[in-house]
Design an enzyme around this catalytic site. Structure first.
Site, PDB file in Angstrom:
ATOM      1  CG  ASP A 267       1.119   5.627   6.093  1.00  0.00           C
ATOM      2  OD1 ASP A 267       1.814   4.801   6.727  1.00  0.00           O
ATOM      3  OD2 ASP A 267       0.116   6.184   6.595  1.00  0.00           O
TER       4      ASP A 267
HETATM    5  C1  NOJ Z   1       0.643   3.744   9.183  1.00  0.00           C
HETATM    6  C2  NOJ Z   1       0.324   5.069   9.809  1.00  0.00           C
HETATM    7  O1  NOJ Z   1      -0.661   5.716   9.041  1.00  0.00           O
HETATM    8  C3  NOJ Z   1       1.540   5.980   9.948  1.00  0.00           C
HETATM    9  O2  NOJ Z   1       1.187   7.116  10.691  1.00  0.00           O
HETATM   10  C4  NOJ Z   1       2.683   5.234  10.603  1.00  0.00           C
HETATM   11  O3  NOJ Z   1       3.793   6.080  10.758  1.00  0.00           O
HETATM   12  C5  NOJ Z   1       3.035   4.023   9.752  1.00  0.00           C
HETATM   13  N1  NOJ Z   1       1.863   3.158   9.663  1.00  0.00           N
HETATM   14  C6  NOJ Z   1       4.203   3.229  10.330  1.00  0.00           C
HETATM   15  O4  NOJ Z   1       3.821   2.605  11.492  1.00  0.00           O
END
Ligand code: NOJ
Length: 704
Positions: A267
């Protein structure tokens, strides 16, 4: 086909493949065998890895931040020398995210899941995947498949609810849909990402059996039934180790047990190291190269990370790229292309209709008649429809139909429809009093990044509902919420409708439901509690946690399992939802009535046959739900969903429905042997239309 013929065929196919390799070796060079579409993805990946330098391998293992162009949320540059295409990653839980314009705003996934219709979820994925592809995205960051453990979780709206089996079905279906439309799907967030409070560091303390039985099934289904190309590892720690460098999760479970052969990306900002991450299973850092750039290269050069570890990571990235045709198809579209279409607008409405749950309908007040004088109250009913949740799943809506406009359009220009935004309770009560029916639109503001402070409707919304109900006994509450809310006014209102975050077609969909143009058929994918404390995670140790630790002490008793185990009356149970017609279930038959115990998930499928009849005078659909109760000594929750089917039925129609029970129906996860086992004993199969309305039952014996 005889064995001999089969063997001959295999031989011929083998010779043909070898021939094609030879031809490609002459046409190109033997080292460019990865360009040969006839070869299996694994072989193509290996031949490409053999041609790559260390720098090129490392290029694939991280994103570039900031990106050269302002589009997408993640970017991995291609390597032209080798014909490796670049990767464009974009969010998309309810439509293409990251400020893309000219895309469809779909209802929140929790609404889609409320349809209990995997076919709808597959289409949902296809629509999302198609628009991502048009936008040039070849890795779609979707779906979010964590089980809802905490009802206040700020990302509940992005999920499929509280049941592992329902989640698993929905996850696999949506992933299949996304990948059928072009992009590789990236299911997130692996694992135990169940709250937003302290989300970057929280440590989820969870026992192994619970991990396997409750939190892993959607991820297992993503691999086994969805053939997902990539997973996103989560911010949180599980049992003391960050998800993106946790060998138990990434190596033992994901590779060893689930046989996942795609890649794990972190993430955004969830990578915490170079060497431990590389050694423990992280394939790709996102969004930049804090650890997987120079630091990783230095570690390889110094012999701290071997080339075979690097090659393994690169193979995990390349195999799904080959499998999904990312090398072989023309690059998809561009970020500035329009992805809109009338069919997808219509689909957004279909999901909103099929996902809206009718929770209360006293005296059959609904459906409304066109001549009914209607007062609409609340900001979400007028100028500011609450059509979506916040955070990375946000979508720039092309339009939003407000409930006021939707109802006015439906009922006709002459219809008497009034409006008050609810800011002045007295004025709103006057508007409510003057109408035949008052419809209060209430909302919560769910978003990634924070949990809701509690389960109450924020602001003066409870007071607004009570003020309307005090002067108009025909008051209906429409909830635009991402998860459950408390309803202190439940006995004062005539109707309650859970519309979730319904997407761009909000007003049209709710009008169709309220006027009976669409007969509600959705069911709750999570429990609505009666009070703030009668919930499975009421103690601060459980949520938001103490000293950075959340104790998963409720163990297997997540969601309705806890309500059943503790004999707690919910406000509305899991699986519940009303219709404007009436259904009757009868004639349950289970075959076979005895299965044999074995190691591993029970392979003998028990078939459940049941008659469903629409005894009312309207067409509709019922969701048949099958729950299994295990023998007490197995230590399982009282009953668990193991099969379901949404059955459309015309007025008066009867159908016999056959459902196969999930292989885990007669199994528990045995942590000491690290496998599913099926203990002997008598299991009860219950069939009905919610977790608390199961009129039919039968027995299945598991014998040695
Ligand atoms: C953080 C989020 O938890 C995730 O779901 C997302 O895909 C990423 N940011 C990218 O935006």
């Amino acid at each position: 086909m005889s064995d001999l013929v089969r063997k001959l065929k295999c031989l011929l196919v083998g010779v043909a493949i070898l021939g094609r390799i030879a031809v490609s070796a002459q046409e190109n060079t033997p080292s460019r065998a990865w360009e040969n579409k006839a070869l299996p993805p694994e072989l193509r990946a290996d031949s490409l890895i053999a041609a790559m330098t260390l720098d090129e391998k490392i290029t694939l293992m991280h994103g570039v931040d900031p990106m050269p162009q302002k589009a997408y949320v993640g970017y991995v540059p291609g390597i032209p020398r080798l014909g490796i295409p670049s990767l464009h990653l974009a969010d998309g839980r309810a439509g293409v995210g990251n400020d893309a314009i000219d895309v469809t705003l779909l209802p929140a996934p929790i609404a889609a899941a409320s349809s209990w219709d995997p076919g709808l979820l597959e289409k949902f994925g296809e629509v999302l995947g198609r628009e991502e592809w048009i936008k040039g995205t070849n890795v779609a960051l979707a779906p979010s498949i964590d089980v809802v453990r905490v009802p206040e979780w700020g990302r509940t709206f992005e999920s499929y609810g509280e049941d592992p089996y329902l989640n698993a079905q929905m996850a696999a279906a949506e992933i299949r849909g996304i990948q059928s439309a072009g992009p590789i799907a990236d299911a997130n967030m692996y694992l135990t990402m169940n709250q937003e409070s302290n989300r970057f560091d929280q440590n989820s303390v969870v026992d192994d059996r619970t991990l396997h039985e409750i939190y892993l099934p959607p991820f297992a289904a993503a691999v086994q039934d969805g053939h997902v190309g990539t997973f996103m590892c989560a911010y949180v720690k599980t049992n003391g180790k960050y998800s993106c460098e946790n060998p138990d999760l990434l190596i033992t479970i994901l590779r060893g047990q689930l046989k996942f052969d795609g890649w794990v990306m972190s993430d955004w900002g969830a990578t915490h190291s170079a060497i431990p991450s590389a050694e423990n299973g992280l394939d790709q850092e996102m969004p930049g190269s804090k650890y997987y750039g120079d630091s990783l290269k230095a570690a390889v050069t110094a012999g701290q990370v071997t080339m075979s570890v690097i090659d393994n990571h690169v193979r995990h990235i390349l195999v799904p790229m080959f499998r999904q045709g990312i090398f072989d198809r023309a690059p998809s579209g561009s970020w500035t292309a329009s992805a809109r279409s009338p069919e997808r607008d219509a689909f957004s409405r279909e999901v909103a209709e099929k996902g809206t749950v009718l929770l209360k309908n006293a005296g059959h007040l609904l459906p409304l008649r066109k001549q009914t004088r209607v007062a609409i109250l609340g900001v979400a009913g007028g100028a500011s429809p609450k059509a979506e949740g916040g955070g990375s799943s946000g979508v720039v809506a092309p339009y939003k139909i407000s409930p006021f406009d939707g109802i006015r359009n439906y009922a006709g220009k002459e219809a008497d429809v009034t409006y008050s935004d609810g800011s002045d309770l007295k004025a709103s009560a006057e508007v409510a009093r003057a109408a035949d029916v008052a419809i209060v639109f209430a909302q919560t503001d769910e978003t990634e990044g924070s949990d809701r402070p509690n389960l109450s409707l924020p602001g003066n919304q409870d007071a607004l509902i009570e003020a309307a109900a005090a002067v108009n006994r025909n008051t209906i509450v429409v909830l635009d919420t991402g998860g459950p809310v408390l309803m202190p006014w439940i006995d004062q209102v005539a109707g309650v409708v859970e519309a979730w975050y319904p997407g761009q077609e909000d007003g049209n969909a709710i009008a169709a439901i309220l006027y009976g143009d669409f007969n509600p058929s959705a069911k709750l994918p999570l429990t609505f509690p009666r009070t703030a404390t009668a919930i499975p995670t009421a103690s601060p140790q459980q949520w938001p946690g103490v000293n950075g630790e959340s104790a998963y002490s409720e163990q297997l008793d997540v969601g309705y399992r806890w309500y059943d185990a503790t004999n707690t009356e919910p406000l509305f149970p899991f699986g519940f939802g009303l219709s404007y017609t009436v259904f009757e279930l009868s004639h349950l038959v289970l075959t076979p009535a005895t299965v044999h115990s074995q190691t591993g998930p029970a392979r003998t499928q028990v078939m459940v046959k049941v008659d469903v009849r629409n005894t009312g005078d309207r067409d509709g659909a019922e969701v048949v739900q099958v729950y299994v109760e295990q023998p007490a000594q197995n230590g399982e929750p009282p009953r668990q969903l193991r099969a379901f089917a949404r059955v459309p039925l015309r007025a008066g129609e009867k159908r016999t429905v056959s459902l196969g029970l999930d292989p885990h129906s007669f199994s528990i996860y045995d942590s000491s042997s690290q496998q599913w086992i099926s203990p002997t004993g008598e299991y009860t199969v219950r069939v009905g239309t919610s977790s608390r309305d199961l009129p039919l039952s039968g027995k299945v014996g598991v014998k040695q």
